[in-house]
Design an enzyme around this catalytic site. Structure first.
Site: not given
Ligand SMILES: Cc1cc2nc3c(=O)[nH]c(=O)nc-3n(C[C@H](O)[C@H](O)[C@H](O)COP(=O)(O)OP(=O)(O)OC[C@H]3O[C@@H](n4cnc5c(N)ncnc54)[C@H](O)[C@@H]3O)c2cc1C
Length: 495
Positions: A46-47, A115, A231, A273, A330, A365, A370
């Site tokens: 998504q991001g 982010e 996630h 996270r 995730h 991460r 990724s």
């Protein structure tokens, strides 16, 4: 069938590798289970894709990646990611493939988002559906290249020469059941994530870590398997991901409306996270946790700014603004150990993308790195495999025809068992006791699956076998790492 370079998988890593190897003049064959862009993790991203911000000193990006990885990452690999990654995002993704990223106010400039964990605005995106845009462009370009693409095909096993160098793979056509060996000079594994090992996951169905499992079974080194990123805010029942932006503007609450994050971390909902994931995991044991999106509804045009979340929510959720959430598997930070060219520890074998352990992520991460890693190492692996041709011949392997007559429900039942064991004992919080229990149960499960797998070339059964192997690799690595670090979080160390 013979080919110079066999690529397994058609996400960002596989497509990049295949396109580059074909461009370098190699005869390339891609074997992929996918038949649609949305069958890959890449298609679900998504991001966006991080890259060095204009004018930024590269060392700052390197530091952010290494910090996110709790200092466990490999600096040389991170430097490649930052320097070369930034170049290939523009030269390959934008110029060569034609990905249409959102642009910003400045002429010719991209709209770069910030982010969590990033010191600058670095993330190139296309709304909140960046992965889909990239995947479609890559598949279009792959189809126009000279690579042969076998869709709806599963690679079951690697095949090796007497000297144990890898010489291709045994594959099965999922539609006809026909099994055949593809003899290859080089084999690049790019099979993506491991979501189905846990069941509760943000990944699309079919993410069973096949590449990691078949490489390990063929003797390749794997590492960092305990670093599984969960996630914190996935939908509790339907698994889709609610982004960091929604978490930051919304509130994590219990059924009675009580907020709880500040008791865990001063940063509240915006804590990293892994901290939020373990907090939600613990609270969910007392009662359902919700993400309250009412503050987001008030401050934004929700449907316009978050179309993916909007489309996935039910009418009731859109009305109340309350979404039941749970942490979900995730991303796997570890995998098949590779060097700077994507080359694994056994000759003829490469890995790229989520299957590979390049050393970039260390123990955790950094957001939006990724896709960048899959792209950078996919291109490098494709180029190296094409530049170092190896003889594709020399293997023979007995194989039976596809045999579908397995006891009804066997695979589903055993997957459920695997997922229960992994979630309960090897999830966001583990300890020595839970890990040892998991090891005993998984070893038993592996025995049962192996006895059925003998003589049956069934893709579903092999997926189960691979998922169990991956589970065992995670458990073994977690048992041997007694330090709570990055996304490997031990219960005892919390107290
Ligand atoms: C919901 C979600 C959001 C994300 N958002 C971001 C983001 O914003 N930015 C970011 O950088 N990362 C993000 N990620 C992570 C990122 O999308 C993945 O890590 C990355 O796309 C992995 O790419 P890949 O090429 O390694 O694998 P994939 O894209 O998963 O491709 C794997 C391929 O292998 C095939 N395959 C698997 N097994 C076999 C087999 N045995 N035989 C043949 N083919 C096989 C599959 O069909 C598929 O074609 C997100 C992930 C998810 C799930």
């Amino acid at each position: 069938m013979k080919t110079d370079v066999l690529v397994v998988g058609s996400g960002i890593a596989g497509c990049s590798a295949a396109i580059r190897a074909a461009k370098e003049g190699a005869d390339v064959t891609v074997v992929t289970e996918a038949t649609r862009p949305d069958d890959t993790n890449t298609g679900w991203a998504q991001g966006g894709v991080a890259r060095r911000a204009p004018g930024e000193n590269p060392d700052e990006f390197v530091d952010d990646v290494l910090d996110a990885g709790a200092g466990e990452g490999d600096e040389d690999a991170v430097e490649i990611l930052v320097e070369e990654g930034t170049e290939v995002v523009e030269d390959f993704l934008v110029e060569e493939i034609g990905v249409d990223f959102d642009t910003g106010d400045e002429e010719g400039g991209f709209d770069l988002a910030r982010e969590g964990g990033h010191s600058y605005d670095r993330v190139m995106h296309k709304g909140d559906a960046t992965g889909h845009e990239i995947q479609v462009a890559l598949l279009r370009h792959l189809a126009e290249s000279d690579a042969r693409v076998l869709e709806a095909h599963t690679a079951l096993e690697l095949v090796a020469n007497d000297d144990e160098s890898i010489k291709g793979a045994l594959a099965v056509d999922k539609e006809t059941g026909e099994a055949f060996v593809i003899e290859a000079g080089a084999t690049i594994l790019a099979t993506g994530g491991i979501g189905d090992v846990y069941g509760r996951t943000t990944n699309p169905p079919g993410a069973t870590g096949d590449g990691v499992a078949i490489a390990a079974l063929a003797g390749a080194r794997v590492d960092d398997m305990e670093y599984v990123q969960f996630h914190p805010t996935a939908h509790a029942e339907r698994g889709f991901l609610l982004s960091e932006a929604l978490r930051g503007e919304g509130a994590l609450i219990l059924k009675d409306g009580e907020r709880f994050m500040e008791a865990y971390d001063d940063r509240g909902e915006l804590a990293p996270r892994d901290i939020v994931a373990t907090a939600v995991h613990e609270k969910n044991r007392e009662g359902q946790v919700y993400l309250d999106l009412n503050p987001v509804f008030e401050s934004t045009d929700f449907a316009e700014e978050f179309p993916t979340a909007y489309e996935n929510m039910t009418e009731e959720e859109l009305e109340t603004g309350l979404v039941p959430i749970a942490p979900s598997e995730h991303f796997l930070c570890g995998g098949v150990v590779v060097d700077e060219n994507g080359s694994a520890s056994v000759d003829g074998l490469y890995a790229a993308g989520e299957t590979a352990c390049t050393g970039v992520h260390g123990a955790n991460r950094l957001a939006s790195t990724s896709l960048l890693e899959g792209l950078t190492w996919g291109l490098r692996a494709g180029e190296d495999a094409a530049a170092n041709p190896r003889e594709p011949s020399g293997v023979g392997r007995e194989h039976d025809a596809f045999n579908g007559d397995m006891p009804e429900g066997f695979v589903d039942a055993k997957f459920e068992k695997l997922q229960d064991i992994m979630w309960e004992n090897v999830g966001p919080l583990r300890d020595g006791v839970s890990l040892r229990e998991a090891r005993t149960e998984l070893q038993r499960l592996r025995g049962e699956v192996k006895s059925y797998a003998r003589g049956r070339l069934d893709p579903e059964l092999y997926s189960l076998r691979n998922a169990v192997v991956v589970g065992l690799l995670i458990v073994e690595a977690a048992i041997h790492n007694e330090e709570s670090v990055g996304c490997h979080r031990l219960k005892a160390a919390e107290n």
